[in-house]
Design a protein around this motif. Structure first.
Motif: not given
Length: 455
Positions: A216-221, A277-286, A288-295, A298-302
């Motif tokens: 749920g994180v948008k990439v601008i560029s 750790s990078s995915l969790l760090r990016i998620a924590s920037l926002f 947003d509890k939902e983004i962190i939980e999705r992350t 996702f990590i657990k599944e992958e």
């Protein structure tokens, strides 16, 4: 002979070589300086550093103002895959010769820009000033400014004479050119990130973008793998910058923080642990509890998908020894961790453009006795690989022949590979390549100097 082998290496190179000791440190290790003349450095020039950063911008024309050899040197040496335009696959040169060096090459540059505009429809043009131009003094900036006014599109000078420094200076020069572009379009902030320092060599940018989309994180560029002008114009609107290749992009990230108020974090999608750790760090920037939980989900599944495969390879690789020689310090750090995940210890690690802080981290990760090199040459790599009994070398294509001549397995972790080494899929690809190379039966038959290489 001491542990550095100083009686067989160039004395002037001793300060660039360190051996990790217990409670030791690399604070005094020399780095980030010009290569020693005559040492056959593997490091590239300023122009090369600038070109490899900017070249993946897919709808740009890249004009190399200099001899034809400069244009051929860095043209198409990297995968840098595109999902759209392929204009960047063309390499343009003013092909300066002896007469141009005597009388100046400005007319040729003007003609090159006019010719490109007549035949192509680029969104922007980069003009690289090479060594010869730095000597003869062509006014590249003035020509670019005139062309901008004439054609109403960005024509950006990249002042990159090779003698001005080394590859790191080229990264900084490329960053200046990108800031020239970004500064033309200052936009309000939106929720999203810029990805800095992935060049989509084998589709890695697509993998990272898909991960961020999933959580749920948008990439601008994307800066600059699979980049295009219309997306790059939006870069100033990002909430955060995430920096994958710290060596090439940290300076740019700092400038964007100062001038656009975009904070940045350094991340790495090389290896399982760094990807998580990078995915969790990016998620924590926002925040947003939902983004962190999705992350987390996702990590657990992958991770569950790939761990059985990684564990099988790990059984085959326990006790093996790795040598690393790559461009930047951040990649070397990730590789040390990734080899450790596979049960492989690192006995030699070197970089072309590492900084003091990189070597401090490297020193904290490796075992006692590990050799650390800055801006190494083939003679040093050969000496320490043989002394330490390396089983595999992870490096770039220039080092492949050296590894094979020594009877050492090889993993291409640079720009000619065709399979991704980032993210969860990259962790599996890396483990497979290392396993297949190290455990190939060919090494039973490889001889060096008429005798089997002791491993």
């Amino acid at each position: 002979m001491d542990e550095k082998g100083s009686n067989t290496l160039l004395k002037e190179r001793e300060d660039f070589i360190s051996c990790k000791h217990e409670n030791g440190s690399n604070k005094g290790m020399k780095c980030d300086s010009n290569s020693l003349s005559g040492a056959i450095s593997q490091r590239a020039c300023v122009y090369c550093g600038a070109r490899v950063v900017l070249n993946p911008i897919t709808d740009a024309c890249h004009i190399v103002h200099g001899p034809i050899g400069c244009a051929s040197y860095t043209w198409d040496i990297r995968g840098s895959l595109s999902s759209g335009d392929d204009l960047y696959r063309n390499s343009f040169s003013t092909d300066l010769g002896e007469k141009d060096i005597i009388f100046g090459g400005e007319k040729k540059l003007v003609a090159a820009i006019d010719g490109i505009m007549e035949k192509y429809t680029p969104k922007l043009i980069f003009v690289y000033a090479t060594c010869i131009v730095g000597v003869i003094g062509d006014d590249v900036k003035a020509i670019c400014k005139t062309a901008e006014e004439k054609y109403s599109l960005p024509v950006i000078p990249v002042m990159a004479p090779g003698f001005a420094g080394h590859k790191s200076m080229g990264y900084k020069t490329a960053g200046n050119a990108l800031m020239n572009l970004f500064s033309r379009n200052i936009l309000p902030k939106v929720s999203g990130v810029n990805i800095l320092g992935d060049f989509n060599l084998a589709g890695e940018m697509w993998i990272i973008k898909e991960y961020l989309k999933t959580i749920g994180v948008k990439v601008i560029s994307a800066i600059t793998g699979d980049a295009c002008y219309d997306e790059l114009k939006m870069a100033s609107s990002a909430s955060f910058n995430v920096v994958q290749c710290a060596g090439s992009m940290t300076n740019l990230a700092k400038r964007m923080e100062e001038e656009f108020d975009i904070p940045f974090v350094k991340i790495s999608f090389v290896g399982l642990e760094d990807t998580k750790s990078s995915l969790l760090r990016i998620a924590s920037l926002f925040k947003d509890k939902e983004i962190i939980e999705r992350t987390q989900k996702f990590i657990k599944e992958e991770e569950a998908k790939i761990l059985p495969t990684l564990n099988r390879y790990k059984e085959n690789l326990k006790g093996k020894k790795a040598a690393i020689y790559v461009g930047g310090g951040f990649k070397a750090i990730s590789l040390i961790k990734q080899f450790k995940e596979l049960g492989i210890s690192t006995i030699l690690v070197g970089t072309q453009t590492g900084k003091k802080e990189d070597y401090e981290v490297i020193n904290s990760l490796v075992d006692d006795g590990t050799i650390v090199l800055d801006d190494a040459n083939p003679a040093e790599l050969e000496k320490f690989m043989k002394e330490k009994g390396a089983d595999i070398l992870a490096a770039g294509v220039k080092e492949r022949p050296l590894a094979y001549k020594l009877g050492v397995a090889f993993c291409d972790h640079n720009h000619e590979r065709k399979h991704p080494l980032a993210g969860f899929i990259g962790a599996v690809n890396f483990a497979k390549e290392v396993n297949d190379s190290v455990n190939s039966p060919v090494w039973k038959y490889v001889k060096e100097g008429g005798e089997n290489y002791e491993r």
